[in-house]
Design a protein around this motif. Sequence first.
Motif, short mmCIF file in Angstrom:
data_model
loop_
_atom_site.label_atom_id
_atom_site.label_comp_id
_atom_site.label_asym_id
_atom_site.label_seq_id
_atom_site.Cartn_x
_atom_site.Cartn_y
_atom_site.Cartn_z
N ALA A 7 0.82 -1.21 0.00
CA ALA A 7 0.00 0.00 0.00
C ALA A 7 0.86 1.26 0.00
O ALA A 7 1.87 1.34 0.70
CB ALA A 7 -0.92 0.00 1.22
N ASN A 8 0.45 2.22 -0.77
CA ASN A 8 1.10 3.53 -0.80
C ASN A 8 0.44 4.39 0.27
O ASN A 8 -0.62 4.99 0.06
CB ASN A 8 0.96 4.17 -2.17
CG ASN A 8 1.62 5.53 -2.26
OD1 ASN A 8 2.20 6.02 -1.28
ND2 ASN A 8 1.54 6.16 -3.41
N GLN A 9 1.06 4.48 1.43
CA GLN A 9 0.44 5.17 2.55
C GLN A 9 0.29 6.67 2.31
O GLN A 9 -0.54 7.33 2.94
CB GLN A 9 1.27 4.91 3.82
CG GLN A 9 1.34 3.44 4.20
CD GLN A 9 2.05 3.20 5.52
OE1 GLN A 9 2.07 4.06 6.39
NE2 GLN A 9 2.65 2.02 5.66
N LYS A 10 1.07 7.22 1.38
CA LYS A 10 1.00 8.65 1.10
C LYS A 10 -0.33 9.05 0.45
O LYS A 10 -0.69 10.23 0.45
CB LYS A 10 2.17 9.07 0.20
CG LYS A 10 3.53 8.93 0.87
CD LYS A 10 4.64 9.38 -0.06
CE LYS A 10 6.00 9.26 0.62
NZ LYS A 10 7.12 9.66 -0.28
N ILE A 11 -1.03 8.07 -0.12
CA ILE A 11 -2.33 8.36 -0.73
C ILE A 11 -3.34 8.77 0.33
O ILE A 11 -4.22 9.61 0.09
CB ILE A 11 -2.86 7.12 -1.49
CG1 ILE A 11 -2.06 6.91 -2.78
CG2 ILE A 11 -4.34 7.26 -1.83
CD1 ILE A 11 -2.46 5.69 -3.55
N TRP A 12 -3.19 8.21 1.53
CA TRP A 12 -4.19 8.41 2.58
C TRP A 12 -3.91 9.69 3.35
O TRP A 12 -3.38 9.69 4.45
CB TRP A 12 -4.22 7.19 3.50
CG TRP A 12 -4.66 5.96 2.78
CD1 TRP A 12 -3.88 4.94 2.32
CD2 TRP A 12 -6.00 5.62 2.40
NE1 TRP A 12 -4.62 3.99 1.68
CE2 TRP A 12 -5.95 4.38 1.72
CE3 TRP A 12 -7.25 6.24 2.57
CZ2 TRP A 12 -7.08 3.76 1.21
CZ3 TRP A 12 -8.38 5.62 2.06
CH2 TRP A 12 -8.29 4.40 1.40
N THR A 13 -4.27 10.80 2.74
CA THR A 13 -4.09 12.11 3.35
C THR A 13 -5.39 12.90 3.25
O THR A 13 -6.27 12.59 2.44
CB THR A 13 -2.97 12.91 2.66
OG1 THR A 13 -3.31 13.08 1.27
CG2 THR A 13 -1.64 12.18 2.76
N GLY A 14 -5.50 13.93 4.07
CA GLY A 14 -6.69 14.76 4.03
C GLY A 14 -6.76 15.64 5.26
O GLY A 14 -5.78 15.86 5.97
N ARG A 15 -7.95 16.14 5.52
CA ARG A 15 -8.18 17.03 6.66
C ARG A 15 -7.91 16.29 7.96
O ARG A 15 -8.27 15.13 8.13
CB ARG A 15 -9.63 17.50 6.61
CG ARG A 15 -10.00 18.53 7.64
CD ARG A 15 -11.43 19.02 7.40
NE ARG A 15 -11.56 19.66 6.09
CZ ARG A 15 -12.72 20.02 5.56
NH1 ARG A 15 -13.84 19.79 6.21
NH2 ARG A 15 -12.75 20.62 4.39
#
Length: 318
Positions: A7-15
């Motif tokens: 999994a590319n953990q950098k994808i899981w970003t946001g507020r």
Amino acid sequence: MAKHIPANQKIWTGRNSQSIDYWHQAMSFVKVTGKKKVALLGYCGDEGVRRNQGRIGAAEGPDSIRKMLAGMAYHLSDSLQILDLGNILTVGNDMEGSHQLLTEKVTELLQENIFPVLIGGGHDLALAHGRAILKHLEQKNESLGIINLDAHFDLRDLNGGKGHSGSPFYQLSQESPDQFQYLCLGIQKPANPASLFKTAKSTKTQWMDMEEFRIDNWDYIAETLQHFYQKVNKIYLSIDLDGFSTAFAPGVSAPSPLGFSPELAFKVMEWLAISGKMISMDVVELNPKYDQDNATARLAARCIEFMLRKLFIRMEKP
């Protein structure tokens, strides 16, 4: 040969917030004990789409769906762990190799009592997905019902002896004829030649035409679902995004202006969640190359969020 990409953990970003309010905050990458689990597994492959003469680009679908999920508000229980297990990548044109690896991974998840959510990627992944579930249930002496929300039967014959995105359910019907129970909702006659209707009859496929699959015909749809539900122990739901109208899903491999609405699809999903028989699901055929303002990716993400929310809140009720 196929690859399993972590999994590319950098994808899981946001507020950000102090509590877990968004999906990116809830996402895990390592299993923990003592919790129910859902696992996202991507299929980065569109070799099957190419073989079926569709628009190439579905291999980029899984990460686009993740990006839309990341910023969504999170309403699932603390007792549930959501895992991202990365992507199965087709190397070159070795679709069959990626199918084998996908089947192995899904089989492992089912054996661990983890609910798989596969995201794609071409609809050919349904062959690998279905194989894993049938193998798992055979050991339990349980039957499987496959429900496909789709404009197409995907019962086409092989192309030059090879499978493709239009053949997964035909291949399952040939590999496991005694276990094959299949209901397809949203069939569009202009997208399915008469020969496929003959194949559907010969494989004992049940279906509902687009003309019947309408929100104002819900009582009949629910009756059809109930009849199918009563014959099986578990249900695998496959959602092909090209079954939706292009007004909602422009970014697909085979677009159509006259598809079903999200409102109707979500009503079916809620019915299935209440049934208590769901074992697995996939959402396929997202093609980001042709998407508009991420509308199709957002719809795919909403399908996943809605189904899991309805499914696991239902499971946790006393």
